[in-house]
Design a protein around this motif. Structure first.
Motif, PDB file in Angstrom:
ATOM      1  N   LEU A 191      54.003  29.481  56.962  1.00  0.00           N
ATOM      2  CA  LEU A 191      54.960  30.563  57.148  1.00  0.00           C
ATOM      3  C   LEU A 191      56.224  30.043  57.820  1.00  0.00           C
ATOM      4  CD1 LEU A 191      52.674  33.456  58.448  1.00  0.00           C
ATOM      5  CD2 LEU A 191      53.432  32.988  56.122  1.00  0.00           C
ATOM      6  N   THR A 204      51.582  42.984  56.017  1.00  0.00           N
ATOM      7  CA  THR A 204      52.040  42.084  54.967  1.00  0.00           C
ATOM      8  C   THR A 204      52.689  42.927  53.874  1.00  0.00           C
ATOM      9  OG1 THR A 204      50.098  40.701  55.340  1.00  0.00           O
ATOM     10  CG2 THR A 204      51.449  40.217  53.420  1.00  0.00           C
ATOM     11  N   GLY A 263      49.205  35.108  71.926  1.00  0.00           N
ATOM     12  CA  GLY A 263      49.501  34.744  70.559  1.00  0.00           C
ATOM     13  C   GLY A 263      49.939  35.947  69.746  1.00  0.00           C
ATOM     14  N   PRO A 264      50.676  35.724  68.663  1.00  0.00           N
ATOM     15  CA  PRO A 264      51.102  36.834  67.810  1.00  0.00           C
ATOM     16  C   PRO A 264      49.912  37.578  67.218  1.00  0.00           C
ATOM     17  CG  PRO A 264      52.380  34.857  67.338  1.00  0.00           C
ATOM     18  CD  PRO A 264      51.256  34.444  68.230  1.00  0.00           C
ATOM     19  N   PHE A 295      55.596  38.877  56.433  1.00  0.00           N
ATOM     20  CA  PHE A 295      54.661  39.306  57.461  1.00  0.00           C
ATOM     21  C   PHE A 295      55.413  39.812  58.683  1.00  0.00           C
ATOM     22  CE2 PHE A 295      50.789  37.427  55.713  1.00  0.00           C
ATOM     23  CZ  PHE A 295      51.308  36.513  54.821  1.00  0.00           C
ATOM     24  N   GLU A 325      46.885  36.966  55.737  1.00  0.00           N
ATOM     25  CA  GLU A 325      47.639  36.751  56.963  1.00  0.00           C
ATOM     26  C   GLU A 325      47.036  35.620  57.789  1.00  0.00           C
ATOM     27  OE1 GLU A 325      46.138  39.463  56.025  1.00  0.00           O
ATOM     28  OE2 GLU A 325      44.750  40.180  57.560  1.00  0.00           O
ATOM     29  N   GLN A 326      47.877  35.048  58.664  1.00  0.00           N
ATOM     30  CA  GLN A 326      47.406  34.063  59.623  1.00  0.00           C
ATOM     31  C   GLN A 326      46.977  34.779  60.896  1.00  0.00           C
ATOM     32  OE1 GLN A 326      50.150  30.833  60.318  1.00  0.00           O
ATOM     33  NE2 GLN A 326      50.420  30.437  58.146  1.00  0.00           N
ATOM     34  N   TYR A 327      45.877  34.312  61.471  1.00  0.00           N
ATOM     35  CA  TYR A 327      45.405  34.829  62.744  1.00  0.00           C
ATOM     36  C   TYR A 327      45.656  33.761  63.807  1.00  0.00           C
ATOM     37  CZ  TYR A 327      43.073  38.531  60.188  1.00  0.00           C
ATOM     38  OH  TYR A 327      42.810  39.620  59.387  1.00  0.00           O
ATOM     39  N   PHE A 328      46.187  34.200  64.941  1.00  0.00           N
ATOM     40  CA  PHE A 328      46.593  33.273  65.987  1.00  0.00           C
ATOM     41  C   PHE A 328      45.626  33.263  67.163  1.00  0.00           C
ATOM     42  CE2 PHE A 328      50.800  31.649  64.949  1.00  0.00           C
ATOM     43  CZ  PHE A 328      51.142  32.440  63.870  1.00  0.00           C
ATOM     44  N   PHE A 332      48.794  40.189  64.152  1.00  0.00           N
ATOM     45  CA  PHE A 332      49.223  40.612  62.826  1.00  0.00           C
ATOM     46  C   PHE A 332      49.417  42.130  62.753  1.00  0.00           C
ATOM     47  CE2 PHE A 332      49.594  40.856  58.362  1.00  0.00           C
ATOM     48  CZ  PHE A 332      48.749  41.855  57.910  1.00  0.00           C
ATOM     49  N   TYR A 361      54.571  40.496  62.816  1.00  0.00           N
ATOM     50  CA  TYR A 361      53.643  40.280  63.905  1.00  0.00           C
ATOM     51  C   TYR A 361      54.218  40.894  65.180  1.00  0.00           C
ATOM     52  CZ  TYR A 361      50.942  36.734  61.335  1.00  0.00           C
ATOM     53  OH  TYR A 361      50.137  36.079  60.435  1.00  0.00           O
TER      54      TYR A 361
END
Lengths: 114, 111
Positions: B99, B49, B43-44, B34, A102-105, B46, B36
């Protein structure tokens, strides 16, 4: 815990100014991304990088450039800010691998260009 | 071209009133989907997944499911603190690590 930090939460700049947005991640992630988020348009990818000194254009790169001199830092540059670049800017990072990570923001930078 | 569509755009629920959010996608070979959560001005964050059709994941009052064309985020007995915008994103095979996000569903849970 992964931490992604952005240099400013709020920024106000004038039209024509050069603007630097900085992003730092502390988890040794290979991938870093810059998005902008606008009401009704969602998150749109500006630029991304899979390695130091490497960069790839996203969906909306016009008016922006990036720099990645170190693995942990990814900078977004607005060469000459315009009012249509007023937006929320989000940086993200992720690790390479399979299965997909996953991407972390980061918390975001709300930029206003007047 | 890959597309992600979320519905509804906005949803208002009473506390305890279960519902589902939808994410429909068109992608040339799904590598991952994904979910979020995003709170205002942040910010988003998580959530889940999902990698293949039939997969399900749960976290507290949230459960995400995946089919070949869509994903659902089921919210069971929501609380006011579940109020947020929920974002869905997909990644296609052979498209690197970027993404493609939907526009989100804004959820408001009232006491």
């Amino acid at each position: 815990d992964v931490k992604v930090t952005q240099s400013s939460r709020y920024l106000v700049k004038r039209t024509g100014e050069k603007v630097f947005l900085e992003c730092v991640q502390d988890m040794d992630h290979e991938n870093m991304f810059w998005y902008r988020q606008d009401p009704g348009l969602g998150l749109r990818l500006i630029y991304f990088s899979y390695d130091v000194k490497m960069k790839e254009k996203g969906d909306i790169p016009e008016g922006y450039s990036v720099s990645r001199e170190k693995k942990e830092r990814f900078s977004l540059i607005l060469e000459s800010a315009s009012t249509n670049q007023t937006s929320m800017y989000l940086c993200a990072s992720s690790s390479q691998g399979d299965p997909l990570y996953e991407q972390y923001f980061g918390p975001g930078t709300r930029l206003t260009v007047t | 071209e890959d597309q992600v569509t979320q519905s509804p755009e906005a949803l208002r629920l009473q506390e305890g009133e279960s519902s589902s959010l939808n994410c429909s996608y068109t992608v040339s070979g799904l590598r991952g989907l994904f979910w979020y959560r995003q709170d205002p001005g942040k910010g988003p964050e998580f959530l889940f997944t999902l990698y293949s059709a039939g997969e399900e994941k749960e976290k507290e009052r949230l459960k995400a499911t995946l089919t070949k064309k869509e994903s659902f985020l089921h919210i069971t007995a929501p609380k006011p603190e579940d109020s947020a915008t929920y974002l869905c994103a997909v990644q296609a095979k052979n498209s690197g690590y970027a993404l493609n996000f939907g526009k989100g569903t804004s959820l408001l849970v009232t006491p």
